[in-house]
Design a protein around this motif. Structure first.
Motif, short mmCIF file in Angstrom:
data_model
loop_
_atom_site.label_atom_id
_atom_site.label_comp_id
_atom_site.label_asym_id
_atom_site.label_seq_id
_atom_site.Cartn_x
_atom_site.Cartn_y
_atom_site.Cartn_z
N VAL A 1 54.35 -33.89 -38.06
CA VAL A 1 55.38 -34.93 -38.02
C VAL A 1 55.11 -35.97 -39.11
N THR A 2 53.87 -36.42 -39.22
CA THR A 2 53.51 -37.41 -40.22
C THR A 2 53.72 -36.89 -41.63
N LYS A 3 53.36 -35.64 -41.86
CA LYS A 3 53.52 -35.06 -43.19
C LYS A 3 55.00 -34.99 -43.60
N SER A 4 55.87 -34.62 -42.66
CA SER A 4 57.29 -34.55 -42.98
C SER A 4 57.85 -35.93 -43.32
N LEU A 5 57.39 -36.96 -42.63
CA LEU A 5 57.82 -38.33 -42.93
C LEU A 5 57.33 -38.76 -44.31
N GLU A 6 56.08 -38.47 -44.61
CA GLU A 6 55.52 -38.83 -45.92
C GLU A 6 56.25 -38.11 -47.05
N MET A 7 56.58 -36.85 -46.85
CA MET A 7 57.31 -36.10 -47.87
C MET A 7 58.70 -36.70 -48.08
N LEU B 1 60.50 -53.15 -43.43
CA LEU B 1 61.04 -54.27 -42.66
C LEU B 1 59.85 -55.11 -42.20
N SER B 2 59.96 -56.41 -42.28
CA SER B 2 58.82 -57.28 -41.96
C SER B 2 58.34 -57.10 -40.52
N SER B 3 59.22 -56.67 -39.63
CA SER B 3 58.83 -56.49 -38.22
C SER B 3 58.44 -55.04 -37.91
N LEU B 4 58.21 -54.21 -38.94
CA LEU B 4 57.84 -52.81 -38.73
C LEU B 4 56.58 -52.72 -37.87
N LYS B 5 56.64 -51.92 -36.81
CA LYS B 5 55.53 -51.79 -35.90
C LYS B 5 54.52 -50.72 -36.34
N HIS B 6 54.93 -49.86 -37.26
CA HIS B 6 54.06 -48.80 -37.78
C HIS B 6 53.54 -49.20 -39.16
N PRO B 7 52.51 -48.50 -39.67
CA PRO B 7 52.01 -48.79 -41.01
C PRO B 7 53.10 -48.56 -42.07
N GLN B 8 53.01 -49.33 -43.14
CA GLN B 8 53.93 -49.14 -44.26
C GLN B 8 53.69 -47.77 -44.87
N LEU B 9 54.73 -47.22 -45.46
CA LEU B 9 54.63 -45.92 -46.12
C LEU B 9 54.40 -46.13 -47.61
N GLY B 10 53.93 -45.07 -48.26
CA GLY B 10 53.80 -45.12 -49.71
C GLY B 10 52.40 -45.49 -50.17
N PRO B 11 52.24 -45.57 -51.50
CA PRO B 11 50.91 -45.80 -52.08
C PRO B 11 50.30 -47.14 -51.72
N ALA B 12 51.12 -48.13 -51.40
CA ALA B 12 50.58 -49.44 -51.04
C ALA B 12 50.12 -49.49 -49.59
N ALA B 13 50.38 -48.42 -48.84
CA ALA B 13 50.04 -48.40 -47.41
C ALA B 13 48.55 -48.38 -47.18
N TYR C 1 59.57 -39.83 -47.47
CA TYR C 1 59.42 -41.14 -48.09
C TYR C 1 59.22 -41.04 -49.60
N LYS C 2 58.47 -40.04 -50.04
CA LYS C 2 58.29 -39.84 -51.48
C LYS C 2 59.64 -39.59 -52.15
N LYS C 3 60.48 -38.78 -51.52
CA LYS C 3 61.81 -38.48 -52.08
C LYS C 3 62.70 -39.71 -52.11
N ILE C 4 62.77 -40.42 -51.01
CA ILE C 4 63.69 -41.57 -50.93
C ILE C 4 63.20 -42.70 -51.81
N SER C 5 61.89 -42.95 -51.85
CA SER C 5 61.39 -44.04 -52.68
C SER C 5 61.53 -43.70 -54.16
N ASN C 6 61.34 -42.45 -54.53
CA ASN C 6 61.53 -42.04 -55.92
C ASN C 6 62.98 -42.27 -56.34
N PHE C 7 63.92 -41.90 -55.48
CA PHE C 7 65.33 -42.09 -55.78
C PHE C 7 65.66 -43.58 -55.91
N VAL C 8 65.24 -44.38 -54.95
CA VAL C 8 65.57 -45.81 -54.95
C VAL C 8 64.91 -46.52 -56.13
N GLU C 9 63.62 -46.27 -56.34
CA GLU C 9 62.90 -47.00 -57.38
C GLU C 9 63.18 -46.49 -58.79
N ASN C 10 63.23 -45.18 -58.97
CA ASN C 10 63.36 -44.63 -60.32
C ASN C 10 64.80 -44.42 -60.77
#
Length: 134
Positions: A96-102, A122-134, A104-113
């Protein structure tokens, strides 16, 4: 140096999000936010297909000035077609975690690049942040 921002219409964003894979749920998305999910691991593959439940995640991506904010949740997709927040069993956590990470890489690449916008938790996110800064 200023960034060139490409803001796409809601319809074009839906089209581009669809191209990222089978994650977007258009019927649960609007200009106010986009809904993505993934049925990562079957709870009981011995049941008839229409009676199966799945462990997975869902993520809401909300437009904000300069980009998007995300929040995600883990849980179970039930036979009624609804997500329920639930603790994913240890045997399924990695999948489950691997599918979310995969995703996130796609969506963040699209949004950022491609859009040249930022994607943040979201500032109130209850789970760890995703991505390289996590």
């Amino acid at each position: 140096m200023t960034r060139k921002i490409k803001m796409l219409s809601h319809g074009r964003l839906l089209t581009r999000f669809t191209q990222l894979g089978p994650y977007i749920r258009q019927n649960k998305s609007s200009e106010e936010g986009y809904f993505f999910d993934c049925l990562s691991a079957c709870v009981n593959a011995q049941k008839l297909p229409e009676s199966r439940e799945f462990w997975g995640w869902w993520l809401k991506l909300t437009p904000k000035k300069g980009g998007f904010e995300y929040a995600y949740t883990f849980g179970k997709f039930n036979t009624e077609g609804n997500w329920k927040m639930d603790h994913v069993p240890k045997r399924c956590t990695k999948e489950v975690t691997k599918s979310l990470e995969m995703f996130y890489k796609k969506i963040s690449n699209f949004v950022e690049n491609e859009l040249q916008l930022e994607i943040t938790a979201l500032s109130s996110l209850k789970h760890p942040q995703l991505g390289p800064a996590a």
